[in-house]
Design a protein around this motif. Structure first.
Motif, PDB file in Angstrom:
ATOM      1  N   SER A  90      -6.328   2.763   6.013  1.00 27.69           N
ATOM      2  CA  SER A  90      -4.926   2.231   5.225  1.00 27.69           C
ATOM      3  C   SER A  90      -4.863   0.847   5.881  1.00 27.69           C
ATOM      4  CB  SER A  90      -4.137   3.018   5.636  1.00 27.69           C
ATOM      5  OG  SER A  90      -2.888   2.543   4.983  1.00 27.69           O
ATOM      6  N   ALA A  91      -4.925   0.515   7.027  1.00 26.17           N
ATOM      7  CA  ALA A  91      -4.451  -1.013   7.468  1.00 26.17           C
ATOM      8  C   ALA A  91      -5.379  -1.900   7.007  1.00 26.17           C
ATOM      9  CB  ALA A  91      -4.036  -0.814   8.943  1.00 26.17           C
TER      10      ALA A  91
ATOM     11  N   GLY B 211      -7.762  -3.763   5.231  1.00 30.87           N
ATOM     12  CA  GLY B 211      -7.890  -3.789   3.841  1.00 30.87           C
ATOM     13  C   GLY B 211      -8.266  -5.277   3.344  1.00 30.87           C
ATOM     14  N   LEU B 212      -7.893  -5.702   2.154  1.00 31.35           N
ATOM     15  CA  LEU B 212      -8.204  -7.118   1.576  1.00 31.35           C
ATOM     16  C   LEU B 212      -7.419  -8.044   2.615  1.00 31.35           C
ATOM     17  CD1 LEU B 212      -7.525  -6.521  -2.032  1.00 31.35           C
ATOM     18  CD2 LEU B 212      -9.806  -6.616  -0.940  1.00 31.35           C
ATOM     19  N   GLY B 213      -6.361  -7.654   2.924  1.00 32.55           N
ATOM     20  CA  GLY B 213      -5.241  -8.346   3.966  1.00 32.55           C
ATOM     21  C   GLY B 213      -6.193  -8.837   5.121  1.00 32.55           C
ATOM     22  N   ASN B 214      -6.745  -8.143   5.717  1.00 28.05           N
ATOM     23  CA  ASN B 214      -7.512  -8.597   7.025  1.00 28.05           C
ATOM     24  C   ASN B 214      -8.713  -9.587   6.529  1.00 28.05           C
ATOM     25  OD1 ASN B 214      -6.696  -5.682   6.957  1.00 28.05           O
ATOM     26  ND2 ASN B 214      -7.427  -5.778   9.299  1.00 28.05           N
TER      27      ASN B 214
ATOM     28  N   TYR C 176      -4.016  -3.470  -6.641  1.00 26.95           N
ATOM     29  CA  TYR C 176      -5.035  -3.635  -5.346  1.00 26.95           C
ATOM     30  C   TYR C 176      -6.336  -3.124  -6.238  1.00 26.95           C
ATOM     31  CZ  TYR C 176      -6.019  -3.386  -0.503  1.00 26.95           C
ATOM     32  OH  TYR C 176      -6.051  -3.809   0.937  1.00 26.95           O
TER      33      TYR C 176
ATOM     34  N   PHE D 115       2.134  -6.595   6.323  1.00 24.34           N
ATOM     35  CA  PHE D 115       1.167  -6.108   5.140  1.00 24.34           C
ATOM     36  C   PHE D 115       0.039  -5.501   5.780  1.00 24.34           C
ATOM     37  CE2 PHE D 115      -1.867  -6.878   1.971  1.00 24.34           C
ATOM     38  CZ  PHE D 115      -1.390  -6.380   1.048  1.00 24.34           C
ATOM     39  N   SER D 116      -0.637  -6.083   6.913  1.00 19.39           N
ATOM     40  CA  SER D 116      -1.845  -5.747   7.275  1.00 19.39           C
ATOM     41  C   SER D 116      -1.766  -4.209   8.100  1.00 19.39           C
ATOM     42  CB  SER D 116      -2.362  -6.804   8.557  1.00 19.39           C
ATOM     43  OG  SER D 116      -3.636  -6.262   8.791  1.00 19.39           O
TER      44      SER D 116
ATOM     45  N   MET E 265       6.108   1.391   3.522  1.00 14.13           N
ATOM     46  CA  MET E 265       6.234   2.009   2.078  1.00 14.13           C
ATOM     47  C   MET E 265       5.766   3.643   2.193  1.00 14.13           C
ATOM     48  SD  MET E 265       2.456   1.741   0.461  1.00 14.13           S
ATOM     49  CE  MET E 265       2.672   3.266   0.412  1.00 14.13           C
TER      50      MET E 265
ATOM     51  N   ALA F  67       3.272   5.074   3.687  1.00 12.00           N
ATOM     52  CA  ALA F  67       1.815   5.586   3.811  1.00 12.00           C
ATOM     53  C   ALA F  67       1.549   6.241   5.313  1.00 12.00           C
ATOM     54  CB  ALA F  67       0.968   4.381   3.807  1.00 12.00           C
TER      55      ALA F  67
ATOM     56  N   SER G 219      -7.794   1.590   2.095  1.00 12.95           N
ATOM     57  CA  SER G 219      -6.613   1.280   1.813  1.00 12.95           C
ATOM     58  C   SER G 219      -5.865   1.985   0.683  1.00 12.95           C
ATOM     59  CB  SER G 219      -6.232  -0.137   1.756  1.00 12.95           C
ATOM     60  OG  SER G 219      -6.562  -0.821   2.795  1.00 12.95           O
TER      61      SER G 219
ATOM     62  N   SER H  82      -4.825   5.550   0.816  1.00 11.01           N
ATOM     63  CA  SER H  82      -3.590   5.790   1.540  1.00 11.01           C
ATOM     64  C   SER H  82      -2.419   5.809   0.477  1.00 11.01           C
ATOM     65  CB  SER H  82      -3.330   5.074   2.676  1.00 11.01           C
ATOM     66  OG  SER H  82      -3.263   3.686   2.548  1.00 11.01           O
ATOM     67  N   LEU H  83      -2.458   4.709  -0.270  1.00 10.18           N
ATOM     68  CA  LEU H  83      -1.672   4.323  -1.373  1.00 10.18           C
ATOM     69  C   LEU H  83      -1.427   5.377  -2.434  1.00 10.18           C
ATOM     70  CD1 LEU H  83      -2.721   0.708  -2.189  1.00 10.18           C
ATOM     71  CD2 LEU H  83      -0.446   1.288  -1.115  1.00 10.18           C
TER      72      LEU H  83
ATOM     73  N   LEU I  20       7.798  -4.061   0.354  1.00 10.54           N
ATOM     74  CA  LEU I  20       7.263  -3.502   1.689  1.00 10.54           C
ATOM     75  C   LEU I  20       8.183  -4.061   2.640  1.00 10.54           C
ATOM     76  CD1 LEU I  20       3.422  -4.204   2.096  1.00 10.54           C
ATOM     77  CD2 LEU I  20       4.756  -1.911   1.872  1.00 10.54           C
TER      78      LEU I  20
HETATM   79  N1  PFF Z   1      -3.064  -2.939   5.053  1.00 12.11           N
HETATM   80  C1  PFF Z   1      -3.617  -3.335   3.374  1.00 12.11           C
HETATM   81  C2  PFF Z   1      -4.185  -4.747   3.743  1.00 12.11           C
HETATM   82  O1  PFF Z   1      -4.270  -5.213   4.815  1.00 12.11           O
HETATM   83  O2  PFF Z   1      -4.990  -4.769   2.761  1.00 12.11           O
HETATM   84  C3  PFF Z   1      -2.778  -3.392   2.376  1.00 12.11           C
HETATM   85  C4  PFF Z   1      -1.969  -2.051   2.207  1.00 12.11           C
HETATM   86  C5  PFF Z   1      -2.176  -0.973   2.127  1.00 12.11           C
HETATM   87  C6  PFF Z   1      -0.282  -2.279   2.518  1.00 12.11           C
HETATM   88  C7  PFF Z   1      -1.560   0.053   2.215  1.00 12.11           C
HETATM   89  C8  PFF Z   1       0.358  -1.197   2.500  1.00 12.11           C
HETATM   90  C9  PFF Z   1      -0.164   0.232   2.310  1.00 12.11           C
HETATM   91  F1  PFF Z   1       0.508   1.094   2.275  1.00 12.11           F
END
Ligand code: PFF
Length: 473
Positions: free
Chosen positions: A39-40, A42-45, A122, A244-245, A250, A252, A338, A341-342, A409
């Motif tokens: 979940s953690a 994702g695109l953000g990383n 997403y 976010f990362s 939210m 999850a 990710s 989990s959403l 968030l």
């Molecule tokens: N953590 C994910 C990312 O870094 O792309 C984005 C994300 C996924 C945020 C799931 C919140 C969530 F519940």
């Protein structure tokens, strides 16, 4: 026929009546850790963290980020997982159980809506990753060497309504397929395959990147400590990225925590998730910058980095086609775990609270979220209306990201800290967190951070986000 207790242990949901239905649990701690790390990560990383490091003082930023993850990110995560495990409910049910007859369940509702909102767009961006995987496989980048050309390719690609919609649908269908099987047979099975694959691909890319001629310059850009670049804004950027990362704010992790056994150590499991998430983000930078600088290109952030700048390097490096393909498969996999989990947050809510079947909930949420994502898919060129919304002067995708990915968030994380720190009975809060722990004494330190440090820090970022919006107009 299994007894309810046996069924819980074997992870199977029994009885069709949800009132008597036992909750599924993860098969092992590793399953929880990998699913939550999925979940953690994702695109953000991949597209945000490396750039933030490079721009904000390299190793200096890294040190600040690590401190923030440990002092703020980790306690909030522990609070979420502990609340989920104690109540064994989805976010709405969790708040309602921990504080019956109070208005706090609204925070859970906010979480479910946020998950649903983020999933819708997403999935659009993840669809681009699938599209670019196909492009890499078919050699579409083979003749493109400068970002001008790859920029045109990207514009054409995201402006083609049918293509982006079809890919959005494919990605959403994949997400539904993973979640529909339930916790053990769906989410756990998928993540146990996808997460090791993700780290393997990442390591392969890092090796390729670091062994290129001229990789050193990228390495320096990425990591050379420069404390002169550290300002107040650096802390805000690090904190926003950490929240976010780590997927907090939210529910999850409330949801994933609700499937975690009392026997597990929440602190250790959650700290492992933080470690994996930070490691993946760090490695993404090592995979990207040395390669970028080796071919003499400038870094960017967001979609520009992954879909415009990077495709321009594959043609110039040995075995570039293969590495391009691996990179986009990696991005797709990271986004998929990710998105799972959403979707699970919404599905857990509907099955727990509304007594829906898992299958019905998955399919319906998938379809409605797909529909809500259509304007996002059209907002990158296909529809002038959604690309530049009247009065607001932003595109629909950016608007959704600001509302859900940013404001909701952060607000969710703040309210969660206030709830767990001040409203939830402290004995229950501590029990939710330290049961099964090898270090119960840590509980008091955790409570201190959640009560004082986290709300002040997160409240500050929320103010900053709102002020930025206000100032920009
Ligand atoms: N953590 C994910 C990312 O870094 O792309 C984005 C994300 C996924 C945020 C799931 C919140 C969530 F519940």
């Amino acid at each position: 026929m299994l007894t309810a207790e046996e069924a819980t242990d074997s992870g199977e949901a029994v009885a069709s009546n949800p009132q008597t239905r036992r909750r599924e649990t993860w098969g092992s701690r590793l399953a929880f850790v990998l699913a939550a790390a999925g979940s953690a990560i994702g695109l953000g990383n991949v597209w945000r963290f490396p750039y933030l490091v490079g721009k904000n003082g390299g190793a200096a930023f890294l040190i600040i980020y690590l401190a923030i993850v440990v002092l703020i990110g980790l306690p909030v995560m522990i609070a979420e997982v502990g609340l989920g495990r104690f109540t064994r409910r989805n976010p709405v049910g969790a708040f309602a159980r921990a504080a019956p007859n109070s208005g706090w369940r609204v925070v859970g509702v906010l979480g479910v809506i946020t998950g649903f909102g983020i999933l819708s767009y997403y999935s659009v961006v993840a669809g681009w990753a699938i599209g670019y995987t196909l492009k890499a496989v078919t050699g579409a980048f083979a003749t493109l060497t400068d970002p001008g050309q790859t920029g045109n390719l990207f514009e054409q690609f995201v402006g083609d309504a049918w293509t982006v919609l079809a890919l959005h649908a494919v990605f959403m269908a994949l997400t539904v397929a993973a979640v529909i099987g339930g916790v053990r047979r769906g989410i756990e099975r998928w993540t146990l395959i996808l997460m090791p694959a993700l780290f393997l691909m990442l390591l392969l890319l890092v090796l390729r990147s670091l062994t290129l001629d001229g990789a050193g310059k990228g390495f320096t850009f990425y990591l050379q400590p420069d404390f002169s670049k550290v300002t107040g804004a650096t802390f805000i950027a690090a904190l926003g990225q950490a929240l976010f990362s780590l997927s907090v704010g939210m529910g999850a992790l409330i949801t994933y925590g609700s499937y975690l056994s009392e026997r597990e150590d929440v602190v250790i499991a959650t700290a492992s998730v933080c470690l994996l998430d930070t490691l993946a983000a760090f490695l993404a930078g090592l995979a990207i910058f040395p390669a970028l600088f080796a071919v003499g290109l400038e870094p960017a952030q967001g979609a520009g980095l992954t879909f415009v700048v990077l495709p321009a390097i594959f043609h110039r490096i040995p075995f570039g086609g293969l590495f391009g393909t691996v990179f986009f498969v990696l991005l797709t996999v990271a986004a998929l775990t990710s998105a799972i989990s959403l979707l699970e947050v919404c599905v857990a809510y509907l099955t727990d609270e509304k007594r829906w079947t898992r299958k019905g909930a998955c399919v319906l949420v998938g379809i409605v979220s797909f529909l809500l994502g259509i304007p996002a898919a059209l907002s990158t060129g296909a529809s002038p209306f959604f690309s530049q919304l009247p009065f607001l002067h932003v595109g629909y995708l950016d608007l959704m990201d600001t509302i859900f990915g940013n404001i909701a968030l952060t607000l969710g994380a703040l309210l969660l800290c206030l709830f767990v720190g001040w409203r939830w009975v402290p004995q229950d809060a501590l029990k939710g967190v330290i049961e099964g722990s090898a270090y119960p004494g840590l509980g008091q330190h955790w409570l201190f951070l959640v009560r004082y440090v986290c709300p002040v820090a997160i409240g500050t970022i929320l103010l900053q986000i709102l002020m930025n919006l206000f100032v920009q107009g």
